[in-house]
Design an enzyme around this catalytic site. Structure first.
Site, mmCIF file in Angstrom:
data_model
loop_
_atom_site.group_PDB
_atom_site.id
_atom_site.type_symbol
_atom_site.label_atom_id
_atom_site.label_comp_id
_atom_site.label_asym_id
_atom_site.label_seq_id
_atom_site.Cartn_x
_atom_site.Cartn_y
_atom_site.Cartn_z
ATOM 1 N N GLU A 182 71.844 -13.313 -12.306
ATOM 2 C CA GLU A 182 70.585 -13.957 -12.998
ATOM 3 C C GLU A 182 69.498 -13.077 -13.134
ATOM 4 O O GLU A 182 68.394 -13.251 -12.576
ATOM 5 C CB GLU A 182 70.271 -14.971 -12.059
ATOM 6 C CG GLU A 182 71.154 -16.110 -11.723
ATOM 7 C CD GLU A 182 70.763 -17.244 -10.753
ATOM 8 O OE1 GLU A 182 71.214 -18.480 -10.786
ATOM 9 O OE2 GLU A 182 70.109 -17.077 -9.871
ATOM 10 N N GLY B 147 66.184 -11.372 -14.378
ATOM 11 C CA GLY B 147 65.407 -11.683 -15.420
ATOM 12 C C GLY B 147 64.466 -10.560 -15.503
ATOM 13 O O GLY B 147 64.387 -9.888 -16.881
ATOM 14 N N ARG C 10 49.644 -11.222 -13.277
ATOM 15 C CA ARG C 10 50.275 -10.547 -12.309
ATOM 16 C C ARG C 10 49.511 -9.680 -11.353
ATOM 17 O O ARG C 10 49.543 -9.676 -10.070
ATOM 18 C CB ARG C 10 51.492 -9.832 -12.711
ATOM 19 C CG ARG C 10 52.683 -10.603 -13.331
ATOM 20 C CD ARG C 10 53.844 -9.830 -13.682
ATOM 21 N NE ARG C 10 54.709 -9.407 -12.362
ATOM 22 C CZ ARG C 10 54.611 -8.192 -12.146
ATOM 23 N NH1 ARG C 10 53.836 -7.200 -12.776
ATOM 24 N NH2 ARG C 10 54.942 -7.921 -10.876
ATOM 25 N N TYR D 25 49.423 -11.129 -7.578
ATOM 26 C CA TYR D 25 50.271 -10.184 -6.740
ATOM 27 C C TYR D 25 49.586 -8.782 -6.735
ATOM 28 O O TYR D 25 50.397 -7.914 -5.909
ATOM 29 C CB TYR D 25 51.909 -9.759 -7.324
ATOM 30 C CG TYR D 25 52.524 -11.119 -7.892
ATOM 31 C CD1 TYR D 25 52.709 -12.153 -6.893
ATOM 32 C CD2 TYR D 25 52.765 -11.176 -9.279
ATOM 33 C CE1 TYR D 25 53.579 -13.284 -7.628
ATOM 34 C CE2 TYR D 25 53.800 -12.011 -9.521
ATOM 35 C CZ TYR D 25 53.926 -13.169 -8.787
ATOM 36 O OH TYR D 25 54.777 -14.370 -9.180
ATOM 37 N N CYS E 2 35.691 -15.836 -15.882
ATOM 38 C CA CYS E 2 34.798 -15.967 -14.939
ATOM 39 C C CYS E 2 35.205 -15.865 -13.593
ATOM 40 O O CYS E 2 35.255 -16.907 -13.087
ATOM 41 C CB CYS E 2 33.744 -17.242 -15.438
ATOM 42 S SG CYS E 2 33.071 -16.906 -16.769
ATOM 43 N N GLU E 3 36.060 -14.805 -13.239
ATOM 44 C CA GLU E 3 36.715 -14.804 -11.754
ATOM 45 C C GLU E 3 36.825 -13.296 -11.699
ATOM 46 O O GLU E 3 36.909 -12.406 -12.362
ATOM 47 C CB GLU E 3 38.030 -15.253 -11.926
ATOM 48 C CG GLU E 3 38.316 -16.588 -12.312
ATOM 49 C CD GLU E 3 38.281 -17.797 -10.968
ATOM 50 O OE1 GLU E 3 38.096 -17.221 -9.951
ATOM 51 O OE2 GLU E 3 38.079 -18.828 -11.451
HETATM 52 C C1 PLP Z 1 63.256 -16.103 -10.645
HETATM 53 C C2 PLP Z 1 64.617 -16.238 -10.467
HETATM 54 C C3 PLP Z 1 65.640 -15.443 -10.901
HETATM 55 C C4 PLP Z 1 65.262 -14.151 -11.632
HETATM 56 O O1 PLP Z 1 64.532 -13.126 -10.690
HETATM 57 P P1 PLP Z 1 64.373 -11.639 -11.426
HETATM 58 O O2 PLP Z 1 63.528 -10.900 -10.206
HETATM 59 O O3 PLP Z 1 63.234 -11.934 -12.566
HETATM 60 O O4 PLP Z 1 65.556 -10.892 -11.650
HETATM 61 C C5 PLP Z 1 67.193 -15.540 -10.701
HETATM 62 N N1 PLP Z 1 67.368 -16.540 -10.058
HETATM 63 C C6 PLP Z 1 66.616 -17.428 -9.475
HETATM 64 C C7 PLP Z 1 67.210 -18.676 -8.749
HETATM 65 C C8 PLP Z 1 65.341 -17.265 -9.670
HETATM 66 O O5 PLP Z 1 64.586 -18.329 -9.166
#
Ligand code: PLP
Length: 424
Positions: free
Chosen positions: A273, A275, A312, A316, A348-349
């Site tokens: 997964e 991202g 971000r 973070y 305004c932060e």
């Molecule tokens: C956010 C998320 C991802 C992706 O995370 P990345 O760091 O962007 O690769 C994959 N699986 C789940 C369940 C997530 O919540």
């Protein structure tokens, strides 16, 4: 690594000058490179090809339909965490049988929506959620696939806000509870408990935490097998880190080399997964300097993008590289000047900054700056705070570029609002 580079003194995305796009559509705006998106997807697919995994792009990183479509066309599935993400994944043409659904707070209607669409499986994060999915499946006369998300209690050595696999995090089931549920699985008569899911955090730069988490999960899988609970899927989540600054993250190949041996021979279908790994360096935020404000202590470049556009840094303390879209030669009368700037937005932060203490060429009002590595968790986390309009998004493809989201208008700010009759 990515398709944003200088030709002469001008920053390009693939074959298009960034300044040309900014002139045409105004600023701030997000620009994505189709080639970088595809390259990053293929890097993972290639590194894991021996396993033929299903690679589900994590939609929360970037949910623009055109971006999702680019990936769906390459065969990607989608990892969604809400009904809205599921809706968009389907609109972008993702096959329902390639969609997996995680998240700790799925509502009953979201569950019903996903069951009706026939997604591949839910990643379930708690016992009451499991019971609710079972109930909804029964009402809809469907047999529904679920994986249990376990919390392996691994420290991924990343920012505490993006750590998800420690016991004190809200995510997943502890190992013992998960095991007990698998052993009692027959009480969930409308569910197939077919797999295990882990996702331990984000921006993880080394393989070790992944290896630790996978080993823990595999021990559970073996125990289950010995108790005649046969699983079909092992979802190892996302979390691969990228270069924002001086990180040396594992490559897809190195990651695969560290975990393939563990996964081969399990007979389980592997789900990934990613991202950030796919989208992060595929996009930039382009902003224009509005004012240069010099104070006794600091020089500020006040720009037209704020924390509402890219949160971000505020959230973070994240580092994003800042590049001039057009490199200007240093004025001859200031041969050694290397001014340091805080790049700040109009909101305004005090948390409204994009970068701090950056050495840049002399900046002037009107200059364009590129905020690099903004393709993941950029636009998707943007808001209308300070009643600012959300930006437009552009997809570049070779020498061509396409508007893939229009900039909002003032009407969009009030579209859903109602002044009660008695106030009129
Ligand atoms: C956010 C998320 C991802 C992706 O995370 P990345 O760091 O962007 O690769 C994959 N699986 C789940 C369940 C997530 O919540």
């Amino acid at each position: 690594m990515h398709e944003f580079h200088y030709r002469g003194n001008k920053l390009y995305c693939e074959g298009v000058e960034i300044s040309r796009i900014a002139e045409k559509f105004g600023t701030p705006l997000y620009i994505y490179s189709r080639k970088t998106l595809s390259d990053h997807y293929r890097k993972i697919a290639q590194a894991f090809r021996s396993l033929k995994p299903l690679i589900c792009f994590s939609v929360k990183a970037n949910s623009n339909l055109a971006v999702l479509k680019v990936l769906a066309n390459l065969g990607a599935g989608m990892d969604v965490v809400s009904g809205g993400e599921l809706y968009q994944a389907l609109k972008a043409g993702a096959a329902p049988k390639k969609i997996v659904y995680a998240g700790v707070g799925k509502s009953k209607s979201e569950i019903a929506q996903a069951v009706r669409e026939g997604i591949l499986f839910f990643n379930v994060e708690s016992l009451p959620e499991l019971a609710l999915i079972d109930q909804v499946a029964g009402q809809l006369h469907k047999k529904v696939n679920v994986c249990l998300r376990i919390n392996p209690d691994i420290n991924p050595h990343t920012h505490r806000f993006i750590t998800t696999g420690r016991v004190l995090n809200k995510f997943g089931l502890d190992m013992q509870t998960a095991e007990d549920i698998f052993l009692r699985r027959s009480i969930f008569s409308n569910l197939n408990l077919i797999g295990l899911h882990i996702h331990i955090g984000s921006q993880i730069t080394e393989p070790k935490p992944f290896v630790q988490a996978i080993k823990k999960a595999l021990r559970l899988i073996t125990r289950l097998k010995n108790s005649h609970v046969a699983l079909k899927y092992f979802n190892i989540g996302g979390g691969l880190g990228i270069v924002y600054h001086r990180e040396h993250p594992q490559t897809a190949k190195e990651f695969a080399a560290a975990v393939l041996g563990l996964l081969q021979g399990t007979g389980l279908k592997v789900i990934l997964e990613p991202g950030r790994f796919i989208a992060g360096n595929s996009g930039i935020l382009v902003t224009r300097v509005v004012y240069i404000k010099k104070t006794e202590h600091k020089d500020f470049a006040i720009v037209d993008a704020g924390m509402n556009d890219l949160i971000r840094p505020a959230l973070y303390d994240a580092y994003h590289e800042i590049l001039p879209v057009i490199k200007t030669s240093r004025p001859a009368d200031q041969p050694t000047s290397r001014p340091k700037y805080d790049i700040v937005g109009p909101i305004c932060e005090s948390a409204d900054f994009l970068a701090k203490d950056r050495i840049l060429p002399n900046l002037q009002a009107g200059n364009l700056l590129a905020v690099m590595g903004a393709g993941a968790y950029g636009f998707t986390m943007s808001s209308n705070y300070n009643s600012r309009l959300r930006t437009c998004e552009i997809l570049v493809e070779g020498k061509r570029f396409f508007l893939v989201r229009k900039r909002e208008t003032y009407r969009d700010l009030i579209r859903q609002q109602i002044i009660p009759r008695n106030l009129r």
